[in-house]
Design an enzyme around this catalytic site. Structure first.
Site, PDB file in Angstrom:
ATOM      1  N   PRO A 196      58.490 -27.629 -38.963  1.00  0.00           N
ATOM      2  CA  PRO A 196      58.359 -26.472 -38.067  1.00  0.00           C
ATOM      3  C   PRO A 196      57.929 -26.914 -36.661  1.00  0.00           C
ATOM      4  CG  PRO A 196      57.351 -25.994 -40.180  1.00  0.00           C
ATOM      5  CD  PRO A 196      57.739 -27.448 -40.206  1.00  0.00           C
ATOM      6  N   SER A 237      56.282 -32.290 -34.755  1.00  0.00           N
ATOM      7  CA  SER A 237      57.759 -32.292 -34.747  1.00  0.00           C
ATOM      8  C   SER A 237      58.308 -33.111 -33.584  1.00  0.00           C
ATOM      9  CB  SER A 237      58.308 -30.867 -34.691  1.00  0.00           C
ATOM     10  OG  SER A 237      57.826 -30.218 -33.536  1.00  0.00           O
ATOM     11  N   GLY A 297      51.974 -27.630 -34.585  1.00  0.00           N
ATOM     12  CA  GLY A 297      50.907 -28.615 -34.783  1.00  0.00           C
ATOM     13  C   GLY A 297      51.231 -29.657 -35.842  1.00  0.00           C
ATOM     14  N   ASP A 338      49.663 -38.412 -32.477  1.00  0.00           N
ATOM     15  CA  ASP A 338      50.839 -37.873 -33.181  1.00  0.00           C
ATOM     16  C   ASP A 338      51.847 -38.972 -33.496  1.00  0.00           C
ATOM     17  OD1 ASP A 338      49.687 -35.419 -32.852  1.00  0.00           O
ATOM     18  OD2 ASP A 338      51.435 -34.448 -31.979  1.00  0.00           O
TER      19      ASP A 338
HETATM   20  O1  PMV Z   1      50.944 -31.330 -30.649  1.00  0.00           O
HETATM   21  P1  PMV Z   1      49.958 -30.934 -31.702  1.00  0.00           P
HETATM   22  O2  PMV Z   1      49.722 -29.487 -31.791  1.00  0.00           O
HETATM   23  O3  PMV Z   1      50.250 -31.598 -32.987  1.00  0.00           O
HETATM   24  O4  PMV Z   1      48.540 -31.522 -31.212  1.00  0.00           O
HETATM   25  C1  PMV Z   1      48.331 -32.883 -30.970  1.00  0.00           C
HETATM   26  C2  PMV Z   1      46.897 -33.259 -31.041  1.00  0.00           C
HETATM   27  C3  PMV Z   1      46.068 -32.987 -29.787  1.00  0.00           C
HETATM   28  O5  PMV Z   1      44.821 -33.620 -30.028  1.00  0.00           O
HETATM   29  C4  PMV Z   1      45.824 -31.519 -29.549  1.00  0.00           C
HETATM   30  C5  PMV Z   1      46.708 -33.591 -28.548  1.00  0.00           C
HETATM   31  C6  PMV Z   1      46.698 -35.102 -28.502  1.00  0.00           C
HETATM   32  O6  PMV Z   1      47.503 -35.643 -27.737  1.00  0.00           O
HETATM   33  O7  PMV Z   1      45.903 -35.744 -29.190  1.00  0.00           O
END
Ligand code: PMV
Length: 323
Positions: free
Chosen positions: A102, A109, A106, A153
């Protein structure tokens, strides 16, 4: 033809705070993006994506969600940066990408998709990249999309398993005793990581004393989460995840629907629950004591308007093969 696959991810502890220097603990999950790459003589870079319609903005609630077009530019950047990096023969590449994760929820993706593209493009050009090279290259599309990403990520999508991430030079795979029984639940509300991270960074500069305190707490929560996974203590893991959710509420990135879903999960017997990712929408994760309990919690979450997804740990990270 080369095919690469990369997992999505959840953050068990430390999102948002990781951008400010606290450690995060993240796990690769068994939802994937795929990229097919084929060289072309015309020297062009062509990227297409196939994203399930349900993942794009259709409803009113998700009207600010991403369009296929907005999703495409970072993917082309990933392919172009890879060709530049390997300094190829002047050949171009046709890439077709598919994402079952999805979007804007978060679950990594964008990182997963760019990582699978980098891997497919480099492999199809005969260049076997180190994981660290894929990690560095993935910053190019990730910065385009998210502004100032920490790198957690893409690190999780590349390495797979569970990692402790403090900064790009400090990524450690975590050996766990037993897999926690996890349930993911999508609120159906899309979020914008860039805006959410920007707002937190701004707030941290104004509320310096509060944030110093939050960061101290977050460091100890992340350390505790890593320890609970090493020792297989799911009760402790659940408690710490709930504390982490409260810290995310304090910095203003939760959402009434996420708070509601967290409450429903706990009332239905979860050992703990928290939002995962940037916040403002997206998903929550809950730790469950048993598989039947996970079924029960999933039913309650569905009744509360969420979409439960049973997930498990991906162990491989990104992989590519050529025919
Ligand atoms: O993109 P998301 O919603 O999976 O968030 C990534 C994690 C954060 O800590 C919010 C941003 C980051 O770059 O670490």
């Amino acid at each position: 033809m080369t095919i690469a696959r990369a997992p999505g991810k959840i953050i068990l502890a430390g999102e948002q705070f990781v951008v400010l220097g606290a450690p995060a603990v993240a796990m690769a999950i068994d939802l994937y993006s795929y990229a097919e790459a084929k060289s072309n003589r015309a020297g062009q870079v062509n990227v297409g994506i196939d994203v399930p319609l349900r993942n794009l903005s259709t409803s009113r609630e998700s009207s600010r969600g991403p369009s296929a077009q907005r999703f495409l530019r970072p993917l082309s950047l990933a392919a172009e940066a890879t060709l530049d990096h390997i300094g190829g023969t002047g050949e171009g590449v046709d890439v077709n990408s598919e994402c079952e994760i999805p979007i804007a929820a978060g679950l990594g993706s964008s990182a997963s998709t760019t990582v699978s593209i980098i891997s497919a493009v480099s492999t199809c050009q005969g260049a076997a990249l180190e994981r660290k090279e894929i990690f560095d290259l993935a910053f190019i599309p990730e910065k385009f999309l998210h502004g100032k990403p920490s790198g957690v990520d893409q690190a999780t999508c590349i390495y797979g398993g569970i990692i402790e991430f403090t900064r790009p030079s400090n990524i450690r795979p975590l050996r766990i005793k037993t897999d926690p029984i996890l349930l993911l639940c999508d609120s159906g509300i899309h979020h914008e990581t860039k805006a959410l991270v920007g707002s937190v960074v701004k707030k941290s500069k104004i509320q310096r004393r509060d944030f110093r305190d939050y960061l101290t707490q977050m460091r100890s929560v992340s350390r505790g989460v890593a320890k609970s996974l090493r020792t297989g203590d799911d009760d402790y893991l659940g408690q710490l995840m709930t504390v982490n959710h409260e810290l995310l509420q304090k910095i203003g990135v939760s959402h009434p629907k996420l708070d509601h879903l967290v409450g429903v999960a706990k009332q239905a017997g979860a050992l703990g629950a928290k939002l995962t990712g940037a916040g403002g929408g997206g998903c929550i994760i809950a730790v469950c004591s048993t598989f039947p309990s996970r079924e029960r919690i999933a039913r309650k979450l569905r009744r509360a308007g969420g979409t439960p997804i049973k997930i498990s740990r991906d162990q491989n990270g990104v992989m590519a093969r050529s025919d």
